[in-house]
Scaffold this motif. Sequence first.
Motif, PDB file in Angstrom:
ATOM      1  N   PRO A  56       0.837  -1.204   0.000  1.00  0.00           N
ATOM      2  CA  PRO A  56       0.000   0.000   0.000  1.00  0.00           C
ATOM      3  C   PRO A  56       0.872   1.254   0.000  1.00  0.00           C
ATOM      4  N   THR A  57       0.350   2.304  -0.619  1.00  0.00           N
ATOM      5  CA  THR A  57       1.080   3.572  -0.674  1.00  0.00           C
ATOM      6  C   THR A  57       0.091   4.726  -0.760  1.00  0.00           C
ATOM      7  N   ASP A  58       0.550   5.906  -0.433  1.00  0.00           N
ATOM      8  CA  ASP A  58      -0.229   7.117  -0.652  1.00  0.00           C
ATOM      9  C   ASP A  58       0.235   7.702  -1.979  1.00  0.00           C
ATOM     10  N   LEU A  59      -0.699   7.914  -2.885  1.00  0.00           N
ATOM     11  CA  LEU A  59      -0.376   8.506  -4.177  1.00  0.00           C
ATOM     12  C   LEU A  59      -0.084   9.993  -3.989  1.00  0.00           C
ATOM     13  N   ASN A  60       0.539  10.615  -4.967  1.00  0.00           N
ATOM     14  CA  ASN A  60       0.955  12.013  -4.865  1.00  0.00           C
ATOM     15  C   ASN A  60      -0.194  12.966  -4.533  1.00  0.00           C
ATOM     16  N   ASP A  61      -1.395  12.636  -4.963  1.00  0.00           N
ATOM     17  CA  ASP A  61      -2.538  13.523  -4.714  1.00  0.00           C
ATOM     18  C   ASP A  61      -3.326  13.144  -3.463  1.00  0.00           C
ATOM     19  N   GLY A  62      -2.789  12.232  -2.643  1.00  0.00           N
ATOM     20  CA  GLY A  62      -3.434  11.861  -1.389  1.00  0.00           C
ATOM     21  C   GLY A  62      -4.331  10.639  -1.466  1.00  0.00           C
ATOM     22  N   ARG A  63      -4.615  10.154  -2.661  1.00  0.00           N
ATOM     23  CA  ARG A  63      -5.434   8.950  -2.772  1.00  0.00           C
ATOM     24  C   ARG A  63      -4.645   7.749  -2.277  1.00  0.00           C
ATOM     25  N   LYS A  64      -5.355   6.710  -1.865  1.00  0.00           N
ATOM     26  CA  LYS A  64      -4.726   5.464  -1.450  1.00  0.00           C
ATOM     27  C   LYS A  64      -4.501   4.608  -2.690  1.00  0.00           C
ATOM     28  N   GLY A  65      -3.369   3.964  -2.735  1.00  0.00           N
ATOM     29  CA  GLY A  65      -3.059   3.124  -3.875  1.00  0.00           C
ATOM     30  C   GLY A  65      -2.172   1.964  -3.479  1.00  0.00           C
ATOM     31  N   VAL A 152      10.342   6.020 -18.044  1.00  0.00           N
ATOM     32  CA  VAL A 152       9.191   6.217 -18.904  1.00  0.00           C
ATOM     33  C   VAL A 152       7.930   6.042 -18.065  1.00  0.00           C
ATOM     34  N   HIS A 153       7.064   7.039 -18.098  1.00  0.00           N
ATOM     35  CA  HIS A 153       5.776   7.003 -17.411  1.00  0.00           C
ATOM     36  C   HIS A 153       4.690   6.755 -18.445  1.00  0.00           C
ATOM     37  N   PHE A 154       3.797   5.808 -18.174  1.00  0.00           N
ATOM     38  CA  PHE A 154       2.597   5.595 -18.982  1.00  0.00           C
ATOM     39  C   PHE A 154       1.407   5.748 -18.047  1.00  0.00           C
ATOM     40  N   LEU A 155       0.453   6.597 -18.428  1.00  0.00           N
ATOM     41  CA  LEU A 155      -0.735   6.823 -17.610  1.00  0.00           C
ATOM     42  C   LEU A 155      -1.976   6.837 -18.491  1.00  0.00           C
ATOM     43  N   PRO A 156      -3.114   6.379 -17.945  1.00  0.00           N
ATOM     44  CA  PRO A 156      -4.359   6.536 -18.702  1.00  0.00           C
ATOM     45  C   PRO A 156      -4.716   8.016 -18.746  1.00  0.00           C
ATOM     46  N   LEU A 157      -5.460   8.426 -19.733  1.00  0.00           N
ATOM     47  CA  LEU A 157      -5.796   9.841 -19.901  1.00  0.00           C
ATOM     48  C   LEU A 157      -6.597  10.394 -18.723  1.00  0.00           C
ATOM     49  N   SER A 158      -7.222   9.536 -17.937  1.00  0.00           N
ATOM     50  CA  SER A 158      -8.008   9.986 -16.785  1.00  0.00           C
ATOM     51  C   SER A 158      -7.140  10.533 -15.656  1.00  0.00           C
ATOM     52  N   GLU A 159      -5.841  10.294 -15.687  1.00  0.00           N
ATOM     53  CA  GLU A 159      -4.935  10.743 -14.621  1.00  0.00           C
ATOM     54  C   GLU A 159      -4.359  12.130 -14.928  1.00  0.00           C
ATOM     55  N   ASN A 160      -5.243  13.095 -15.154  1.00  0.00           N
ATOM     56  CA  ASN A 160      -4.833  14.448 -15.555  1.00  0.00           C
ATOM     57  C   ASN A 160      -3.881  15.111 -14.568  1.00  0.00           C
ATOM     58  N   ALA A 161      -4.163  15.028 -13.275  1.00  0.00           N
ATOM     59  CA  ALA A 161      -3.322  15.702 -12.283  1.00  0.00           C
ATOM     60  C   ALA A 161      -1.906  15.138 -12.279  1.00  0.00           C
ATOM     61  N   GLU A 162      -1.793  13.838 -12.397  1.00  0.00           N
ATOM     62  CA  GLU A 162      -0.457  13.211 -12.407  1.00  0.00           C
ATOM     63  C   GLU A 162       0.278  13.555 -13.705  1.00  0.00           C
ATOM     64  N   ILE A 163      -0.430  13.606 -14.815  1.00  0.00           N
ATOM     65  CA  ILE A 163       0.189  13.997 -16.084  1.00  0.00           C
ATOM     66  C   ILE A 163       0.763  15.405 -15.955  1.00  0.00           C
ATOM     67  N   GLU A 164       0.008  16.316 -15.397  1.00  0.00           N
ATOM     68  CA  GLU A 164       0.479  17.693 -15.221  1.00  0.00           C
ATOM     69  C   GLU A 164       1.681  17.743 -14.278  1.00  0.00           C
ATOM     70  N   ARG A 165       1.656  16.960 -13.220  1.00  0.00           N
ATOM     71  CA  ARG A 165       2.773  16.924 -12.265  1.00  0.00           C
ATOM     72  C   ARG A 165       4.064  16.451 -12.950  1.00  0.00           C
ATOM     73  N   ILE A 166       3.945  15.421 -13.778  1.00  0.00           N
ATOM     74  CA  ILE A 166       5.120  14.882 -14.478  1.00  0.00           C
ATOM     75  C   ILE A 166       5.646  15.917 -15.484  1.00  0.00           C
ATOM     76  N   LYS A 167       4.757  16.614 -16.164  1.00  0.00           N
ATOM     77  CA  LYS A 167       5.196  17.642 -17.121  1.00  0.00           C
ATOM     78  C   LYS A 167       6.005  18.744 -16.441  1.00  0.00           C
ATOM     79  N   LEU A 168       5.687  19.040 -15.183  1.00  0.00           N
ATOM     80  CA  LEU A 168       6.367  20.116 -14.457  1.00  0.00           C
ATOM     81  C   LEU A 168       7.707  19.700 -13.858  1.00  0.00           C
ATOM     82  N   LYS A 169       8.026  18.405 -13.871  1.00  0.00           N
ATOM     83  CA  LYS A 169       9.305  17.920 -13.310  1.00  0.00           C
ATOM     84  C   LYS A 169      10.476  18.556 -14.020  1.00  0.00           C
TER      85      LYS A 169
END
Length: 169
Positions: A56-65, A152-169
């Motif tokens: 178990p982990t906490d995802l960057n946006d606070g969700r449980k994963g 290399v990061h692959f994400l489904p299009l529904s993960e908009n917040a994570e996509i934006e976070r990776i772009k800002l790295k």
Amino acid sequence: MKRAIQISAALAVIGMISWAAIVVGCNDKKAEFNGVGKWRFGHTTLKAAKEGICQPTDLNDGRKGTWCFAQTPFKIGKRVADVDLYFLGTDPDAKLIEIQLKVRGCVEDELDQWMRTGFGPPLETKPTRGYWKNSFLWAAALMPSEPGRCLVHFLPLSENAEIERIKLK
């Protein structure tokens, strides 16, 4: 006899194309990739990640994963990529929300060519990264992410917040 050989050769080519589509995670409906290897967005759940270690982990946006690592390595050209997976939630039916490939001994040109072969020309490029997108996923290749390694990061299009976070790295 010549016609039979032509038909046999055509069937062999069709078989190889079908096999290649399965190996790289192609969705037959649109002929676009919806994942990498056996990991496919919209289909893969946590119960499929049996080979490695999941915790178990906490995802960057606070969700449980759930973070799964030490999966069977993946080949990219002549290089080996370690596979990390992220799932939304901790139950066995939790959906895959990220695939990360950590390419050891990365040669940027090889990775770029592998991405272009599978995903076409990048949507955008920067000096050390490229971005790809299709109807199912978004990808970012950091070339290199650190000396001797590409990520290399692959994400489904529904993960908009994570996509934006990776772009800002």
